[in-house]
Design a protein around this motif. Structure first.
Motif, mmCIF file in Angstrom:
data_model
loop_
_atom_site.group_PDB
_atom_site.id
_atom_site.type_symbol
_atom_site.label_atom_id
_atom_site.label_comp_id
_atom_site.label_asym_id
_atom_site.label_seq_id
_atom_site.Cartn_x
_atom_site.Cartn_y
_atom_site.Cartn_z
ATOM 1 N N MET A 206 1.005 -1.464 -0.032
ATOM 2 C CA MET A 206 -0.035 -0.067 -0.102
ATOM 3 C C MET A 206 0.815 1.200 0.168
ATOM 4 N N GLU A 207 0.482 2.200 -0.871
ATOM 5 C CA GLU A 207 1.405 3.485 -0.961
ATOM 6 C C GLU A 207 1.026 4.353 0.169
ATOM 7 N N THR A 208 1.801 5.029 0.677
ATOM 8 C CA THR A 208 1.421 6.061 1.749
ATOM 9 C C THR A 208 1.787 7.480 0.939
ATOM 10 N N GLN A 209 0.772 8.249 1.191
ATOM 11 C CA GLN A 209 0.803 9.815 0.755
ATOM 12 C C GLN A 209 1.391 10.596 1.807
ATOM 13 N N THR A 210 2.351 11.415 1.479
ATOM 14 C CA THR A 210 2.406 12.511 2.467
ATOM 15 C C THR A 210 1.946 13.920 2.077
ATOM 16 N N MET A 211 1.361 14.446 3.262
ATOM 17 C CA MET A 211 0.711 15.740 3.057
ATOM 18 C C MET A 211 1.615 16.678 3.278
ATOM 19 N N THR A 212 1.572 17.623 2.080
ATOM 20 C CA THR A 212 2.479 18.545 2.484
ATOM 21 C C THR A 212 1.850 20.139 3.207
ATOM 22 N N GLU A 213 2.384 20.412 4.101
ATOM 23 C CA GLU A 213 1.939 21.626 4.835
ATOM 24 C C GLU A 213 1.846 22.926 4.216
ATOM 25 N N VAL A 214 0.777 23.607 3.812
ATOM 26 C CA VAL A 214 0.621 24.871 3.361
ATOM 27 C C VAL A 214 1.129 25.846 4.309
ATOM 28 N N VAL A 215 2.203 26.480 3.949
ATOM 29 C CA VAL A 215 2.698 27.554 4.892
ATOM 30 C C VAL A 215 2.046 28.853 4.265
ATOM 31 N N PRO A 216 1.150 29.588 5.350
ATOM 32 C CA PRO A 216 0.576 30.928 4.808
ATOM 33 C C PRO A 216 1.690 31.781 4.586
ATOM 34 N N SER A 217 1.444 32.855 3.618
ATOM 35 C CA SER A 217 2.559 33.944 3.323
ATOM 36 C C SER A 217 2.139 34.960 4.185
ATOM 37 N N MET A 218 2.840 35.792 4.450
ATOM 38 C CA MET A 218 2.854 37.216 5.469
ATOM 39 C C MET A 218 1.697 37.658 4.896
ATOM 40 N N GLN A 219 1.557 37.888 3.578
ATOM 41 C CA GLN A 219 0.346 38.579 3.210
ATOM 42 C C GLN A 219 -0.842 38.121 3.748
ATOM 43 N N ASP A 220 -1.045 36.708 3.632
ATOM 44 C CA ASP A 220 -2.128 36.104 4.272
ATOM 45 C C ASP A 220 -2.367 35.988 5.823
ATOM 46 N N GLU A 221 -1.155 36.374 6.481
ATOM 47 C CA GLU A 221 -1.305 36.451 7.920
ATOM 48 C C GLU A 221 -1.526 38.051 8.208
ATOM 49 N N MET A 222 -1.272 38.916 7.383
ATOM 50 C CA MET A 222 -1.562 40.100 7.720
ATOM 51 C C MET A 222 -3.066 40.543 7.271
ATOM 52 N N ARG A 223 -3.571 39.627 6.569
ATOM 53 C CA ARG A 223 -4.757 39.769 6.012
ATOM 54 C C ARG A 223 -5.794 39.429 7.241
ATOM 55 N N ARG A 224 -5.255 38.257 7.754
ATOM 56 C CA ARG A 224 -6.102 37.654 8.990
ATOM 57 C C ARG A 224 -5.924 38.770 10.274
ATOM 58 N N ALA A 225 -4.842 39.459 10.236
ATOM 59 C CA ALA A 225 -4.676 40.654 11.253
ATOM 60 C C ALA A 225 -5.564 41.849 11.406
ATOM 61 N N PHE A 226 -5.527 42.027 9.672
ATOM 62 C CA PHE A 226 -6.423 43.341 9.332
ATOM 63 C C PHE A 226 -7.861 42.972 9.733
ATOM 64 N N ALA A 227 -8.338 41.767 9.351
ATOM 65 C CA ALA A 227 -9.812 41.229 9.470
ATOM 66 C C ALA A 227 -10.071 41.553 10.888
ATOM 67 N N MET A 228 -9.263 41.137 11.597
ATOM 68 C CA MET A 228 -9.370 41.238 13.410
ATOM 69 C C MET A 228 -9.696 42.604 13.865
ATOM 70 N N LEU A 229 -8.803 43.558 13.245
ATOM 71 C CA LEU A 229 -8.941 45.191 13.550
ATOM 72 C C LEU A 229 -9.839 45.956 12.656
ATOM 73 N N SER A 230 -10.636 45.376 11.457
ATOM 74 C CA SER A 230 -11.168 46.104 10.512
ATOM 75 C C SER A 230 -12.695 46.007 11.170
ATOM 76 N N GLY A 231 -13.238 47.113 10.765
ATOM 77 C CA GLY A 231 -14.765 47.292 11.108
ATOM 78 C C GLY A 231 -14.786 48.724 11.549
ATOM 79 N N LYS A 232 -15.748 49.489 11.358
ATOM 80 C CA LYS A 232 -15.707 50.878 11.186
ATOM 81 C C LYS A 232 -15.394 51.706 12.828
ATOM 82 N N TRP A 233 -15.847 50.742 13.540
ATOM 83 C CA TRP A 233 -15.540 51.331 15.168
ATOM 84 C C TRP A 233 -14.478 50.639 15.721
ATOM 85 N N LYS A 234 -13.882 49.419 15.436
ATOM 86 C CA LYS A 234 -12.954 48.705 16.362
ATOM 87 C C LYS A 234 -11.978 49.269 16.713
ATOM 88 N N LEU A 235 -11.206 50.168 15.894
ATOM 89 C CA LEU A 235 -10.082 50.915 16.516
ATOM 90 C C LEU A 235 -10.207 51.865 17.317
#
Length: 126
Positions: free
Chosen positions: A1-30
Motif C-alpha cells: 500500500m502506498e503512503t501519501q505525504t501531505m505537504t503543509e501549506v505555509v501561509p504567506s505573510m500577506q495571508d497572515e496580515m490579511r487575518r490581522a487586518f480582519a481582526m481590526l477592521s470594522g467601522k468602530w473597532k480601532l
C-alpha cells in the motif's frame, strides 16, 4: 500500500496580515480599542464616548473583539447587572502600533482634510 505525504501549506505573510487586518477592521473597532486602552469602560460609557455609534453596532463590534480575544467582558452580579469591558494583554501587544499611529497623526494629522461630519456622512440641512 502506498503512503501519501501531505505537504503543509505555509501561509504567506500577506495571508497572515490579511487575518490581522480582519481582526481590526470594522467601522468602530480601532476607536473602541483606543478607548479601552485608556481605561475600563461600561457599555453606556462607550456608547456616549463614540458619537454616532448605535447600540446594535456597538454590541456587534464588542462581540467580535471579544471573540478575537482583544477585549474581555466582565459581568457583575448586581441589580441591574453591571458589565465592564477592558482590553486584553493580547491587544496591549498593539501598543507600539498605537504609539506609532499617534506619532504619525501628530506629524501629519494637521494636513488631513476635515470631514463635514463624523464617519464621512454629510449632514442634512434642517
Amino acid at each position: 500500500m502506498e503512503t501519501q505525504t501531505m505537504t503543509e501549506v505555509v501561509p504567506s505573510m500577506q495571508d497572515e496580515m490579511r487575518r490581522a487586518f480582519a481582526m481590526l477592521s470594522g467601522k468602530w473597532k480601532l476607536e473602541i480599542m483606543w478607548l479601552l486602552n485608556q481605561r475600563v469602560y461600561r457599555f453606556g460609557e462607550l456608547r456616549k464616548a463614540i458619537p454616532g455609534i448605535t447600540q446594535h453596532m456597538l454590541t456587534a463590534q464588542l462581540r467580535e473583539l471579544e471573540a478575537d480575544g482583544l477585549i474581555s467582558r466582565t459581568i457583575f452580579a448586581e441589580v441591574p447587572p453591571r458589565v465592564e469591558y477592558e482590553i486584553t494583554d493580547k491587544a496591549r501587544g498593539l501598543g507600539p502600533t498605537m504609539e506609532a499611529l499617534t506619532a504619525w497623526w501628530v506629524e501629519f494629522g494637521p494636513t488631513a482634510p476635515r470631514k463635514l461630519s463624523g464617519r464621512g456622512r454629510r449632514k442634512t440641512a434642517p
